[in-house]
Design a protein around this motif. Sequence first.
Motif, PDB file in Angstrom:
ATOM      1  N   GLU A   8       5.472 -38.905  24.806  1.00 11.07           N
ATOM      2  CA  GLU A   8       4.942 -38.242  25.997  1.00 11.07           C
ATOM      3  C   GLU A   8       4.309 -39.226  26.986  1.00 11.07           C
ATOM      4  O   GLU A   8       4.683 -39.282  28.142  1.00 11.07           O
ATOM      5  CB  GLU A   8       3.917 -37.184  25.579  1.00 11.07           C
ATOM      6  CG  GLU A   8       3.378 -36.350  26.707  1.00 11.07           C
ATOM      7  CD  GLU A   8       4.384 -35.380  27.307  1.00 11.07           C
ATOM      8  OE1 GLU A   8       4.135 -34.935  28.431  1.00 11.07           O
ATOM      9  OE2 GLU A   8       5.403 -35.071  26.667  1.00 11.07           O
ATOM     10  N   CYS A   9       3.338 -40.026  26.502  1.00 10.29           N
ATOM     11  CA  CYS A   9       2.588 -40.891  27.423  1.00 10.29           C
ATOM     12  C   CYS A   9       2.950 -42.369  27.299  1.00 10.29           C
ATOM     13  O   CYS A   9       2.549 -43.168  28.131  1.00 10.29           O
ATOM     14  CB  CYS A   9       1.087 -40.714  27.228  1.00 10.29           C
ATOM     15  SG  CYS A   9       0.435 -41.411  25.689  1.00 10.29           S
ATOM     16  N   GLY A  10       3.672 -42.735  26.238  1.00 11.00           N
ATOM     17  CA  GLY A  10       4.083 -44.124  26.068  1.00 11.00           C
ATOM     18  C   GLY A  10       3.069 -45.017  25.389  1.00 11.00           C
ATOM     19  O   GLY A  10       3.286 -46.219  25.275  1.00 11.00           O
ATOM     20  N   ARG A  11       1.958 -44.462  24.930  1.00 10.54           N
ATOM     21  CA  ARG A  11       0.955 -45.288  24.252  1.00 10.54           C
ATOM     22  C   ARG A  11       1.599 -45.997  23.066  1.00 10.54           C
ATOM     23  O   ARG A  11       2.348 -45.407  22.299  1.00 10.54           O
ATOM     24  CB  ARG A  11      -0.215 -44.441  23.769  1.00 10.54           C
ATOM     25  CG  ARG A  11      -1.251 -45.281  23.047  1.00 10.54           C
ATOM     26  CD  ARG A  11      -2.372 -44.458  22.489  1.00 10.54           C
ATOM     27  NE  ARG A  11      -3.220 -45.297  21.664  1.00 10.54           N
ATOM     28  CZ  ARG A  11      -4.520 -45.178  21.595  1.00 10.54           C
ATOM     29  NH1 ARG A  11      -5.136 -44.260  22.308  1.00 10.54           N
ATOM     30  NH2 ARG A  11      -5.219 -45.955  20.824  1.00 10.54           N
ATOM     31  N   GLU A  12       1.291 -47.270  22.908  1.00 14.38           N
ATOM     32  CA  GLU A  12       1.875 -48.070  21.841  1.00 14.38           C
ATOM     33  C   GLU A  12       1.055 -47.975  20.564  1.00 14.38           C
ATOM     34  O   GLU A  12      -0.134 -47.667  20.588  1.00 14.38           O
ATOM     35  CB  GLU A  12       1.958 -49.532  22.278  1.00 14.38           C
ATOM     36  CG  GLU A  12       2.881 -49.739  23.458  1.00 14.38           C
ATOM     37  CD  GLU A  12       2.948 -51.189  23.889  1.00 14.38           C
ATOM     38  OE1 GLU A  12       2.146 -52.015  23.421  1.00 14.38           O
ATOM     39  OE2 GLU A  12       3.798 -51.484  24.737  1.00 14.38           O
ATOM     40  N   LYS A  13       1.726 -48.241  19.439  1.00 16.52           N
ATOM     41  CA  LYS A  13       1.104 -48.343  18.128  1.00 16.52           C
ATOM     42  C   LYS A  13       0.437 -47.050  17.678  1.00 16.52           C
ATOM     43  O   LYS A  13      -0.700 -47.041  17.221  1.00 16.52           O
ATOM     44  CB  LYS A  13       0.122 -49.510  18.090  1.00 16.52           C
ATOM     45  CG  LYS A  13       0.797 -50.839  18.334  1.00 16.52           C
ATOM     46  CD  LYS A  13      -0.176 -51.988  18.254  1.00 16.52           C
ATOM     47  CE  LYS A  13       0.542 -53.293  18.560  1.00 16.52           C
ATOM     48  NZ  LYS A  13      -0.371 -54.413  18.619  1.00 16.52           N
ATOM     49  N   VAL A  14       1.155 -45.944  17.781  1.00 15.54           N
ATOM     50  CA  VAL A  14       0.702 -44.656  17.269  1.00 15.54           C
ATOM     51  C   VAL A  14       1.495 -44.390  16.001  1.00 15.54           C
ATOM     52  O   VAL A  14       2.710 -44.584  15.978  1.00 15.54           O
ATOM     53  CB  VAL A  14       0.949 -43.523  18.295  1.00 15.54           C
ATOM     54  CG1 VAL A  14       0.507 -42.182  17.736  1.00 15.54           C
ATOM     55  CG2 VAL A  14       0.224 -43.812  19.590  1.00 15.54           C
ATOM     56  N   SER A  15       0.842 -43.962  14.938  1.00 17.77           N
ATOM     57  CA  SER A  15       1.536 -43.680  13.686  1.00 17.77           C
ATOM     58  C   SER A  15       2.488 -42.505  13.859  1.00 17.77           C
ATOM     59  O   SER A  15       2.148 -41.510  14.495  1.00 17.77           O
ATOM     60  CB  SER A  15       0.532 -43.343  12.594  1.00 17.77           C
ATOM     61  OG  SER A  15       1.198 -42.838  11.451  1.00 17.77           O
ATOM     62  N   ASP A  16       3.686 -42.604  13.258  1.00 19.80           N
ATOM     63  CA  ASP A  16       4.620 -41.480  13.325  1.00 19.80           C
ATOM     64  C   ASP A  16       4.175 -40.327  12.428  1.00 19.80           C
ATOM     65  O   ASP A  16       4.736 -39.247  12.481  1.00 19.80           O
ATOM     66  CB  ASP A  16       6.049 -41.918  12.993  1.00 19.80           C
ATOM     67  CG  ASP A  16       6.213 -42.433  11.581  1.00 19.80           C
ATOM     68  OD1 ASP A  16       5.201 -42.677  10.890  1.00 19.80           O
ATOM     69  OD2 ASP A  16       7.373 -42.604  11.157  1.00 19.80           O
ATOM     70  N   ASN A  17       3.140 -40.536  11.621  1.00 15.83           N
ATOM     71  CA  ASN A  17       2.577 -39.475  10.785  1.00 15.83           C
ATOM     72  C   ASN A  17       1.339 -38.823  11.414  1.00 15.83           C
ATOM     73  O   ASN A  17       0.781 -37.890  10.842  1.00 15.83           O
ATOM     74  CB  ASN A  17       2.194 -40.023   9.411  1.00 15.83           C
ATOM     75  CG  ASN A  17       3.406 -40.378   8.593  1.00 15.83           C
ATOM     76  OD1 ASN A  17       4.443 -39.734   8.680  1.00 15.83           O
ATOM     77  ND2 ASN A  17       3.292 -41.418   7.792  1.00 15.83           N
ATOM     78  N   ALA A  18       0.918 -39.306  12.565  1.00 14.52           N
ATOM     79  CA  ALA A  18      -0.266 -38.766  13.237  1.00 14.52           C
ATOM     80  C   ALA A  18       0.005 -37.340  13.708  1.00 14.52           C
ATOM     81  O   ALA A  18       1.099 -37.031  14.168  1.00 14.52           O
ATOM     82  CB  ALA A  18      -0.645 -39.636  14.431  1.00 14.52           C
ATOM     83  N   GLU A  19      -0.979 -36.483  13.567  1.00 15.26           N
ATOM     84  CA  GLU A  19      -0.847 -35.106  14.055  1.00 15.26           C
ATOM     85  C   GLU A  19      -0.657 -35.100  15.560  1.00 15.26           C
ATOM     86  O   GLU A  19       0.204 -34.395  16.077  1.00 15.26           O
ATOM     87  CB  GLU A  19      -2.088 -34.281  13.689  1.00 15.26           C
ATOM     88  CG  GLU A  19      -2.172 -33.883  12.242  1.00 15.26           C
ATOM     89  CD  GLU A  19      -1.116 -32.879  11.818  1.00 15.26           C
ATOM     90  OE1 GLU A  19      -0.727 -32.017  12.621  1.00 15.26           O
ATOM     91  OE2 GLU A  19      -0.673 -32.979  10.667  1.00 15.26           O
ATOM     92  N   MET A  20      -1.510 -35.865  16.255  1.00 16.01           N
ATOM     93  CA  MET A  20      -1.480 -35.905  17.717  1.00 16.01           C
ATOM     94  C   MET A  20      -1.694 -37.333  18.206  1.00 16.01           C
ATOM     95  O   MET A  20      -2.318 -38.129  17.535  1.00 16.01           O
ATOM     96  CB  MET A  20      -2.608 -35.051  18.299  1.00 16.01           C
ATOM     97  CG  MET A  20      -2.506 -33.610  18.044  1.00 16.01           C
ATOM     98  SD  MET A  20      -3.894 -32.805  18.855  1.00 16.01           S
ATOM     99  CE  MET A  20      -3.468 -31.123  18.615  1.00 16.01           C
ATOM    100  N   CYS A  21      -1.180 -37.601  19.390  1.00 16.22           N
ATOM    101  CA  CYS A  21      -1.432 -38.881  20.043  1.00 16.22           C
ATOM    102  C   CYS A  21      -2.918 -38.934  20.415  1.00 16.22           C
ATOM    103  O   CYS A  21      -3.431 -37.991  21.022  1.00 16.22           O
ATOM    104  CB  CYS A  21      -0.572 -38.995  21.296  1.00 16.22           C
ATOM    105  SG  CYS A  21      -0.965 -40.440  22.313  1.00 16.22           S
ATOM    106  N   PRO A  22      -3.605 -40.021  20.060  1.00 14.60           N
ATOM    107  CA  PRO A  22      -5.036 -40.107  20.405  1.00 14.60           C
ATOM    108  C   PRO A  22      -5.284 -40.234  21.908  1.00 14.60           C
ATOM    109  O   PRO A  22      -6.383 -39.984  22.376  1.00 14.60           O
ATOM    110  CB  PRO A  22      -5.518 -41.356  19.672  1.00 14.60           C
ATOM    111  CG  PRO A  22      -4.299 -42.126  19.329  1.00 14.60           C
ATOM    112  CD  PRO A  22      -3.156 -41.155  19.283  1.00 14.60           C
ATOM    113  N   SER A  23      -4.270 -40.581  22.667  1.00 11.70           N
ATOM    114  CA  SER A  23      -4.435 -40.753  24.109  1.00 11.70           C
ATOM    115  C   SER A  23      -4.222 -39.449  24.872  1.00 11.70           C
ATOM    116  O   SER A  23      -5.055 -39.042  25.664  1.00 11.70           O
ATOM    117  CB  SER A  23      -3.463 -41.819  24.607  1.00 11.70           C
ATOM    118  OG  SER A  23      -3.594 -42.012  25.983  1.00 11.70           O
TER     119      SER A  23
END
Length: 40
Positions: A8-23
């Motif tokens: 969605e926003c392109g933030r780098e280094k987000v886990s593919d197991n994360a519930e939601m993007c922190p950004s």
Amino acid sequence: MALINCPECGREKVSDNAEMCPSCGYGIKAHYARLKEEAE
């Protein structure tokens, strides 16, 4: 676990197991579950 860019926003280094993007709050886990379901 892999580190990805948020679809969605392109933030780098987000886990593919994360519930939601922190950004931006995009539902990453749900996004990948949908992609997997469509591929089957």
